[in-house]
Enzyme design. Structure first.
Site, PDB file in Angstrom:
ATOM      1  CD1 TRP A 184      -3.727   0.458  -4.614  1.00 19.17           C
ATOM      2  CD2 TRP A 184      -2.055   1.691  -3.793  1.00 19.17           C
ATOM      3  NE1 TRP A 184      -3.104   1.083  -5.666  1.00 19.17           N
ATOM      4  CE2 TRP A 184      -2.081   1.844  -5.193  1.00 19.17           C
ATOM      5  CE3 TRP A 184      -1.068   2.375  -3.060  1.00 19.17           C
ATOM      6  CZ2 TRP A 184      -1.159   2.651  -5.882  1.00 19.17           C
ATOM      7  CZ3 TRP A 184      -0.157   3.170  -3.728  1.00 19.17           C
ATOM      8  CH2 TRP A 184      -0.216   3.307  -5.137  1.00 19.17           C
ATOM      9  CD  GLU A 225      -6.995   2.076  -2.533  1.00 18.03           C
ATOM     10  OE1 GLU A 225      -6.206   1.932  -1.578  1.00 18.03           O
ATOM     11  OE2 GLU A 225      -7.299   3.192  -3.006  1.00 18.03           O
ATOM     12  CE  LYS A 227      -3.727   4.407  -9.116  1.00 20.01           C
ATOM     13  NZ  LYS A 227      -2.797   5.133  -8.261  1.00 20.01           N
ATOM     14  CG  ASP A 258      -9.331   5.661  -4.437  1.00 21.87           C
ATOM     15  OD1 ASP A 258      -9.767   6.506  -5.239  1.00 21.87           O
ATOM     16  OD2 ASP A 258      -8.395   5.899  -3.655  1.00 21.87           O
ATOM     17  CG  HIS A 261      -8.150   3.799  -7.459  1.00 17.38           C
ATOM     18  ND1 HIS A 261      -7.514   3.005  -6.545  1.00 17.38           N
ATOM     19  CD2 HIS A 261      -7.537   5.009  -7.393  1.00 17.38           C
ATOM     20  CE1 HIS A 261      -6.569   3.702  -5.932  1.00 17.38           C
ATOM     21  NE2 HIS A 261      -6.571   4.920  -6.428  1.00 17.38           N
ATOM     22  CG  HIS A 285      -9.262   5.003  -0.010  1.00 17.11           C
ATOM     23  ND1 HIS A 285      -7.992   4.653  -0.421  1.00 17.11           N
ATOM     24  CD2 HIS A 285      -9.304   4.796   1.337  1.00 17.11           C
ATOM     25  CE1 HIS A 285      -7.307   4.258   0.641  1.00 17.11           C
ATOM     26  NE2 HIS A 285      -8.072   4.320   1.706  1.00 17.11           N
ATOM     27  CG  ASP A 293      -6.235   8.106  -8.516  1.00 22.30           C
ATOM     28  OD1 ASP A 293      -7.146   8.612  -7.835  1.00 22.30           O
ATOM     29  OD2 ASP A 293      -5.378   7.330  -8.051  1.00 22.30           O
ATOM     30  CG  ASP A 295      -5.589  10.921  -4.904  1.00 24.23           C
ATOM     31  OD1 ASP A 295      -6.607  10.377  -4.452  1.00 24.23           O
ATOM     32  OD2 ASP A 295      -4.659  10.283  -5.428  1.00 24.23           O
ATOM     33  CG  ASP A 325      -6.529   8.028  -0.828  1.00 23.97           C
ATOM     34  OD1 ASP A 325      -5.564   8.774  -0.570  1.00 23.97           O
ATOM     35  OD2 ASP A 325      -6.446   7.056  -1.609  1.00 23.97           O
TER      36      ASP A 325
HETATM   37  C1  RNT Z   1      -3.334   5.246  -4.568  1.00 20.84           C
HETATM   38  C2  RNT Z   1      -4.338   4.738  -3.589  1.00 20.84           C
HETATM   39  C3  RNT Z   1      -3.879   4.663  -2.173  1.00 20.84           C
HETATM   40  C4  RNT Z   1      -3.083   5.862  -1.731  1.00 20.84           C
HETATM   41  C5  RNT Z   1      -2.869   5.966  -0.249  1.00 20.84           C
HETATM   42  C6  RNT Z   1      -1.787   6.930   0.085  1.00 20.84           C
HETATM   43  O1  RNT Z   1      -3.840   5.452  -5.798  1.00 20.84           O
HETATM   44  O2  RNT Z   1      -5.501   5.505  -3.680  1.00 20.84           O
HETATM   45  O3  RNT Z   1      -4.971   4.434  -1.366  1.00 20.84           O
HETATM   46  O4  RNT Z   1      -3.657   7.063  -2.174  1.00 20.84           O
HETATM   47  O5  RNT Z   1      -2.684   4.737   0.274  1.00 20.84           O
HETATM   48 ZN    ZN Z   2      -7.009   5.101  -2.235  1.00 23.93          ZN
END
Ligand code: RNT
Ligand code: ZN
Length: 418
Positions: A184, A225, A227, A258, A261, A285, A293, A295, A325
């Site tokens: 990523w 990955e 986004k 993810d 994302h 993820h 996003d 998290d 994640d």
């Molecule tokens: C960031 C991505 C990525 C990170 C990690 C730490 O938006 O989701 O995967 O969160 O690699």
């Molecule tokens: Zn991620």
């Protein structure tokens, strides 16, 4: 009523709709989830504290974050002891163990830096997944890495990717379990770009160079990955979904979805069957995005269950590589791991306990009435009794009792980290 008795009753109820709880439990015990190390220290890593960059943020100031490899390993042990099953751990390149006189910049890291992690994993029968770290570094301050127009900077990051591929190969070989290396990059622009094509072309060329590294495919799987945007990089992301979906399918690597994302009402559960039609494997993820996003810790919510259902009813347990994640710094970090990991497992059990064939048949017959009725009634089937039984059988605390252990550890160990 005791757990076994409750389980026996639940087993009978599920049997009446054609669901075999024993089979579900057996399947669930084989599920392996990649637990991300970075929840333990707010994505700080061990290269010497530097602010988190790349458009991601950990907010909160709960005490007790891990500051050293030993502390992080101890905390992960604590978490893993409360999660049923045998899992994997997910490392970032910034978590190398750099002893005195042994530090190296990102383009120069070597397997040696990850030896303590391999030993840690081997002793516990865990797998390891790996991620190059394309953020929180002076050469990533511009928000560009593999797509940087400056050849010197782009080269640095290509070399980082190559170094990580060798480390992933080493990990996979040592543990004799393939290591998933996920790429990523944060690359993007804050405001409307003048040229959207060239950065993507550079990203493509950089990735191709990384993939041209000589490595043994049996030990490493590579995923990419995408986004939609990052903080400070709102207008344009080089590694968009379309970019990586095409990249992955033409290069024979995996797509990683993810769940934070995409656009707010867009879900990854719906993408899983589409990707499975075109590729043998994909990676996830799993995270929880609140308005962006953000998290947040993974909860047992509708989308988590939909994700689990898509994996189970498409018979894709060995095709979908699940990783978590998120990074919440506002609560006890070990609890954050345990809640998310247990929820992911819980959702898998929920999906395993559905009469999936019957429901699919209702759909194909156009019997949407019974499809809805059964789906809704299933929500209050005694699924919790099967879950409790499973936890007990796997030797982890049943229900919220696990928090007592975390609290004890917090009082004894975490509070002293000041
Ligand atoms: C960031 C991505 C990525 C990170 C990690 C730490 O938006 O989701 O995967 O969160 O690699
Ligand atoms: Zn991620």
């Amino acid at each position: 009523m005791d757990i076994v008795k409750r389980y026996q009753e639940a087993k009978e109820l599920y049997k009446q709709i054609g669901v075999d709880t024993e089979h579900a439990i057996k399947k669930l015990s084989e599920v392996s989830i990649s637990m991300h190390c970075w929840q333990g220290d707010d994505v700080t890593g061990f290269e010497g504290a530097r602010g988190l960059s790349g458009g991601i943020q950990a907010t909160g100031s709960y005490p007790g974050k891990a500051r050293t490899p030993k502390e992080l390993m101890d905390d992960m042990d604590m978490a893993l002891s409360l999660i049923p099953g045998t899992h994997r751990i997910n490392l970032h390149a910034s978590y190398g163990v750099f002893e005195e006189g042994n530090s190296a910049d990102r383009d120069k890291i070597i397997p040696e830096h990850f030896k303590p992690w391999v030993e840690y994993a081997r002793e516990r029968n865990l797998g390891i997944d790996f991620n190059p770290t394309f953020f929180s570094h002076p050469l990533a301050d511009s928000g560009l890495t593999l797509s940087h127009p400056d050849e010197r900077i782009r080269r640095f990051w290509i070399n980082h990717g190559k170094a990580c591929l060798k480390i992933s190969e080493y990990i996979g070989k040592e543990l004799n379990k393939p290591c998933l290396m996920n790429i990523w990059v944060p690359d993007g622009y804050k405001d409307i770009p003048a040229d959207r094509y060239s950065p993507r072309k550079r990203l493509m060329d950089s990735l191709d160079e990384i993939l041209s590294t000589d490595y043994k495919k049996e030990y490493v799987r590579i995923s990419v990955e995408s986004k939609v945007f990052g903080i400070g990089l709102e207008s344009y992301t080089v590694g968009s979904h379309e970019f990586y979906m095409n990249y992955a399918s033409t290069r024979g690597v995996l797509c990683l979805l993810d769940s934070g994302h995409y656009h707010p009402t867009e879900t990854i559960s719906d993408k899983i069957p589409s990707l499975l039609l075109f590729s043998d494997k994909l990676a996830l993820h799993v995270t929880r995005a609140v308005r962006w996003d953000s998290d947040h810790v993974v909860l047992f919510d509708d989308e988590l269950r939909e994700i689990a259902k898509e994996i189970i009813r498409n018979n894709a347990l060995d095709k979908v590589l699940i990783g978590l994640d998120y990074f919440d710094a506002s609560i006890n970090r070990i609890s954050a791991w345990v809640v998310g990991m247990r929820n992911m497992m819980r959702a898998m059990l929920y999906a395993l306990l559905l009469p999936n064939e019957r429901l699919a048949q209702y759909q194909s017959e156009g019997n949407f009435t019974e499809q809805m009725i059964l789906q809704e009634e299933l929500k209050s089937y005694p699924f919790g009794d099967v879950w409790d039984f499973f936890c007990e059988k796997m030797g982890v605390p049943v229900r919220e009792k696990w928090y007592m252990k975390v609290k004890e550890y917090e009082d004894k160990v975490l509070v002293k980290r000041v």
